[in-house]
Design a protein around this motif. Structure first.
Motif, PDB file in Angstrom:
ATOM      1  N   THR A 157       0.857  -1.186   0.000  1.00 32.08           N
ATOM      2  CA  THR A 157       0.000   0.000   0.000  1.00 32.08           C
ATOM      3  C   THR A 157       0.893   1.235   0.000  1.00 32.08           C
ATOM      4  O   THR A 157       2.086   1.155   0.304  1.00 32.08           O
ATOM      5  N   ASP A 158       0.285   2.367  -0.312  1.00 26.11           N
ATOM      6  CA  ASP A 158       1.025   3.617  -0.176  1.00 26.11           C
ATOM      7  C   ASP A 158       0.877   4.101   1.272  1.00 26.11           C
ATOM      8  O   ASP A 158       0.232   3.439   2.094  1.00 26.11           O
ATOM      9  N   ALA A 159       1.455   5.257   1.570  1.00 27.29           N
ATOM     10  CA  ALA A 159       1.426   5.782   2.937  1.00 27.29           C
ATOM     11  C   ALA A 159       0.010   6.058   3.432  1.00 27.29           C
ATOM     12  O   ALA A 159      -0.244   6.053   4.634  1.00 27.29           O
ATOM     13  N   LYS A 160      -0.951   6.274   2.511  1.00 29.58           N
ATOM     14  CA  LYS A 160      -2.333   6.543   2.896  1.00 29.58           C
ATOM     15  C   LYS A 160      -3.171   5.267   2.994  1.00 29.58           C
ATOM     16  O   LYS A 160      -4.357   5.336   3.261  1.00 29.58           O
ATOM     17  N   GLY A 161      -2.561   4.109   2.727  1.00 28.73           N
ATOM     18  CA  GLY A 161      -3.284   2.843   2.831  1.00 28.73           C
ATOM     19  C   GLY A 161      -3.946   2.385   1.545  1.00 28.73           C
ATOM     20  O   GLY A 161      -4.644   1.378   1.545  1.00 28.73           O
ATOM     21  N   HIS A 162      -3.718   3.087   0.433  1.00 33.69           N
ATOM     22  CA  HIS A 162      -4.286   2.673  -0.854  1.00 33.69           C
ATOM     23  C   HIS A 162      -3.455   1.521  -1.426  1.00 33.69           C
ATOM     24  O   HIS A 162      -2.230   1.603  -1.469  1.00 33.69           O
ATOM     25  N   ARG A 163      -4.145   0.492  -1.874  1.00 32.74           N
ATOM     26  CA  ARG A 163      -3.469  -0.698  -2.378  1.00 32.74           C
ATOM     27  C   ARG A 163      -2.711  -0.389  -3.668  1.00 32.74           C
ATOM     28  O   ARG A 163      -3.215   0.297  -4.554  1.00 32.74           O
ATOM     29  N   LEU A 164      -1.491  -0.925  -3.733  1.00 36.25           N
ATOM     30  CA  LEU A 164      -0.651  -0.792  -4.918  1.00 36.25           C
ATOM     31  C   LEU A 164      -0.454  -2.176  -5.537  1.00 36.25           C
ATOM     32  O   LEU A 164      -0.553  -3.191  -4.838  1.00 36.25           O
ATOM     33  N   PRO A 165      -0.153  -2.245  -6.824  1.00 31.83           N
ATOM     34  CA  PRO A 165       0.145  -3.557  -7.406  1.00 31.83           C
ATOM     35  C   PRO A 165       1.448  -4.099  -6.802  1.00 31.83           C
ATOM     36  O   PRO A 165       2.360  -3.340  -6.484  1.00 31.83           O
TER      37      PRO A 165
END
Length: 181
Positions: A157-165
Protein backbone atom coordinates in the motif's frame (compact mmCIF):
# COMPACT_ATOMS: atom_id res chain seq x y z
CA UNK A 1 38.76 -15.03 64.81
CA UNK A 2 37.62 -14.52 68.38
CA UNK A 3 34.51 -16.11 69.84
CA UNK A 4 32.87 -12.69 70.13
CA UNK A 5 33.48 -11.90 66.39
CA UNK A 6 32.13 -15.31 65.35
CA UNK A 7 29.01 -14.73 67.42
CA UNK A 8 28.55 -11.27 65.90
CA UNK A 9 28.92 -12.61 62.31
CA UNK A 10 26.48 -15.44 63.04
CA UNK A 11 23.96 -13.04 64.59
CA UNK A 12 24.16 -10.68 61.61
CA UNK A 13 23.74 -13.59 59.19
CA UNK A 14 20.74 -14.86 61.15
CA UNK A 15 19.20 -11.37 61.24
CA UNK A 16 19.54 -10.99 57.46
CA UNK A 17 18.05 -14.45 56.87
CA UNK A 18 15.12 -13.76 59.20
CA UNK A 19 14.54 -10.35 57.59
CA UNK A 20 14.42 -11.80 54.07
CA UNK A 21 12.07 -14.57 55.22
CA UNK A 22 9.78 -12.11 57.02
CA UNK A 23 9.58 -9.84 53.96
CA UNK A 24 8.79 -12.69 51.55
CA UNK A 25 5.03 -13.11 51.75
CA UNK A 26 4.96 -15.59 48.87
CA UNK A 27 3.36 -13.04 46.51
CA UNK A 28 5.70 -11.58 43.93
CA UNK A 29 4.50 -8.36 42.36
CA UNK A 30 7.40 -8.32 39.92
CA UNK A 31 7.50 -11.98 39.00
CA UNK A 32 9.41 -12.91 35.90
CA UNK A 33 7.22 -13.19 32.80
CA UNK A 34 6.71 -16.68 31.51
CA UNK A 35 8.53 -17.20 28.23
CA UNK A 36 6.49 -15.97 25.28
CA UNK A 37 5.53 -18.43 22.56
CA UNK A 38 6.56 -17.78 18.98
CA UNK A 39 4.47 -15.19 17.13
CA UNK A 40 2.09 -16.89 14.71
CA UNK A 41 0.07 -15.56 11.80
CA UNK A 42 -3.23 -15.50 13.77
CA UNK A 43 -1.63 -13.11 16.31
CA UNK A 44 -0.14 -10.70 13.79
CA UNK A 45 -1.51 -8.01 11.52
CA UNK A 46 0.93 -7.40 8.69
CA UNK A 47 1.27 -4.22 6.66
CA UNK A 48 3.57 -3.59 3.64
CA UNK A 49 3.93 0.17 3.06
CA UNK A 50 5.82 1.53 0.03
CA UNK A 51 7.87 4.62 0.78
CA UNK A 52 7.77 7.39 -1.82
CA UNK A 53 10.72 9.34 -3.22
CA UNK A 54 13.47 7.90 -1.07
CA UNK A 55 17.17 8.49 -1.81
CA UNK A 56 19.39 5.69 -3.12
CA UNK A 57 20.25 3.17 -0.41
CA UNK A 58 17.15 3.98 1.65
CA UNK A 59 14.45 1.34 2.20
CA UNK A 60 11.86 0.91 -0.53
CA UNK A 61 9.12 -0.10 1.90
CA UNK A 62 8.38 -1.00 5.51
CA UNK A 63 6.97 -4.35 6.58
CA UNK A 64 5.13 -3.97 9.90
CA UNK A 65 3.72 -6.61 12.23
CA UNK A 66 1.37 -5.64 15.08
CA UNK A 67 0.58 -8.10 17.85
CA UNK A 68 -3.22 -8.08 17.86
CA UNK A 69 -3.56 -10.76 20.54
CA UNK A 70 -3.87 -10.29 24.30
CA UNK A 71 -0.60 -12.11 25.00
CA UNK A 72 3.02 -11.31 24.22
CA UNK A 73 4.79 -13.40 21.61
CA UNK A 74 8.43 -14.03 20.73
CA UNK A 75 9.74 -12.75 17.43
CA UNK A 76 13.00 -14.65 16.91
CA UNK A 77 14.25 -14.22 13.38
CA UNK A 78 13.24 -12.51 10.17
CA UNK A 79 9.87 -12.99 8.46
CA UNK A 80 9.74 -14.52 4.97
CA UNK A 81 8.17 -12.27 2.33
CA UNK A 82 7.12 -13.94 -0.93
CA UNK A 83 5.70 -12.53 -4.16
CA UNK A 84 4.68 -14.68 -7.11
CA UNK A 85 2.68 -14.85 -10.31
CA UNK A 86 0.77 -18.14 -10.55
CA UNK A 87 3.25 -20.97 -11.00
CA UNK A 88 5.63 -18.75 -12.95
CA UNK A 89 8.22 -16.43 -11.50
CA UNK A 90 8.55 -15.74 -7.77
CA UNK A 91 10.76 -13.77 -5.44
CA UNK A 92 11.59 -14.29 -1.77
CA UNK A 93 13.17 -12.27 0.98
CA UNK A 94 16.39 -12.69 2.90
CA UNK A 95 18.02 -10.69 5.70
CA UNK A 96 20.38 -7.97 4.49
CA UNK A 97 24.03 -8.91 4.56
CA UNK A 98 25.53 -8.46 8.03
CA UNK A 99 22.05 -8.24 9.58
CA UNK A 100 22.05 -9.07 13.27
CA UNK A 101 19.85 -11.85 14.63
CA UNK A 102 16.40 -10.76 15.76
CA UNK A 103 15.23 -11.73 19.24
CA UNK A 104 12.47 -9.66 20.76
CA UNK A 105 9.18 -9.97 22.60
CA UNK A 106 6.21 -8.27 20.98
CA UNK A 107 3.76 -7.18 23.67
CA UNK A 108 0.00 -6.90 22.96
CA UNK A 109 -0.64 -3.92 20.67
CA UNK A 110 3.07 -3.41 19.98
CA UNK A 111 4.41 -3.12 16.42
CA UNK A 112 7.73 -4.09 14.89
CA UNK A 113 8.89 -2.53 11.60
CA UNK A 114 11.31 -4.14 9.15
CA UNK A 115 12.78 -2.03 6.33
CA UNK A 116 12.48 -3.71 2.91
CA UNK A 117 15.04 -3.12 0.17
CA UNK A 118 14.16 -4.01 -3.42
CA UNK A 119 13.88 -2.42 -6.86
CA UNK A 120 10.25 -1.26 -7.24
CA UNK A 121 10.53 0.10 -10.80
CA UNK A 122 11.68 -1.38 -14.09
CA UNK A 123 15.40 -1.24 -14.52
CA UNK A 124 16.42 0.48 -17.77
CA UNK A 125 16.62 -2.04 -20.63
CA UNK A 126 15.17 -4.77 -18.46
CA UNK A 127 11.98 -6.15 -17.08
CA UNK A 128 10.53 -6.48 -13.63
CA UNK A 129 10.85 -9.87 -12.00
CA UNK A 130 7.28 -9.49 -10.68
CA UNK A 131 5.54 -6.92 -12.89
CA UNK A 132 2.66 -4.98 -11.36
CA UNK A 133 0.32 -5.67 -14.28
CA UNK A 134 0.52 -9.46 -13.81
CA UNK A 135 -1.87 -9.61 -10.81
CA UNK A 136 0.83 -10.97 -8.51
CA UNK A 137 0.17 -12.36 -5.04
CA UNK A 138 2.27 -11.77 -1.95
CA UNK A 139 2.39 -13.15 1.56
CA UNK A 140 4.48 -13.08 4.69
CA UNK A 141 5.32 -15.94 7.06
CA UNK A 142 6.52 -15.23 10.61
CA UNK A 143 9.85 -16.65 11.74
CA UNK A 144 9.64 -20.20 13.14
CA UNK A 145 6.01 -20.78 12.10
CA UNK A 146 3.95 -23.55 13.67
CA UNK A 147 3.36 -26.70 11.63
CA UNK A 148 0.20 -25.46 9.87
CA UNK A 149 1.00 -21.74 9.83
CA UNK A 150 1.31 -20.87 6.14
CA UNK A 151 1.47 -17.12 6.66
CA UNK A 152 -0.84 -14.25 5.74
CA UNK A 153 -1.54 -12.50 2.47
CA UNK A 154 -0.18 -8.97 2.44
CA UNK A 155 -0.40 -6.37 -0.31
CA UNK A 156 1.73 -3.27 -0.79
CA UNK A 157 0.00 0.00 0.00
CA UNK A 158 1.02 3.62 -0.18
CA UNK A 159 1.43 5.78 2.94
CA UNK A 160 -2.33 6.54 2.90
CA UNK A 161 -3.28 2.84 2.83
CA UNK A 162 -4.29 2.67 -0.85
CA UNK A 163 -3.47 -0.70 -2.38
CA UNK A 164 -0.65 -0.79 -4.92
CA UNK A 165 0.15 -3.56 -7.41
CA UNK A 166 2.73 -6.04 -6.17
CA UNK A 167 5.75 -5.12 -8.27
CA UNK A 168 9.28 -6.27 -7.48
CA UNK A 169 11.89 -5.64 -10.16
CA UNK A 170 14.72 -7.42 -8.35
CA UNK A 171 14.99 -11.14 -7.75
CA UNK A 172 15.29 -10.78 -3.95
CA UNK A 173 13.70 -8.61 -1.27
CA UNK A 174 16.24 -7.79 1.43
CA UNK A 175 15.04 -7.21 4.99
CA UNK A 176 16.87 -4.89 7.34
CA UNK A 177 17.01 -4.99 11.17
CA UNK A 178 13.73 -4.33 12.99
CA UNK A 179 12.60 -1.31 15.01
CA UNK A 180 10.03 -1.63 17.81
CA UNK A 181 7.40 1.05 18.22
Amino acid sequence: MTAQRKATVLMLGLAVLLGVTACDSGHHTHAARPPATACGSPQLRWKWTRLADKPAGAPTATLSARNKSARPCAFNGYPQVNAWVGKAQATESEPKKKARPVRLVLDPGQTVDFPLFYQPHGIPHGNCWIAGDLNASSDVVPPHPAKHDYGSFVHPTDAKGHRLPTQVCSDTIQIGPPHLR
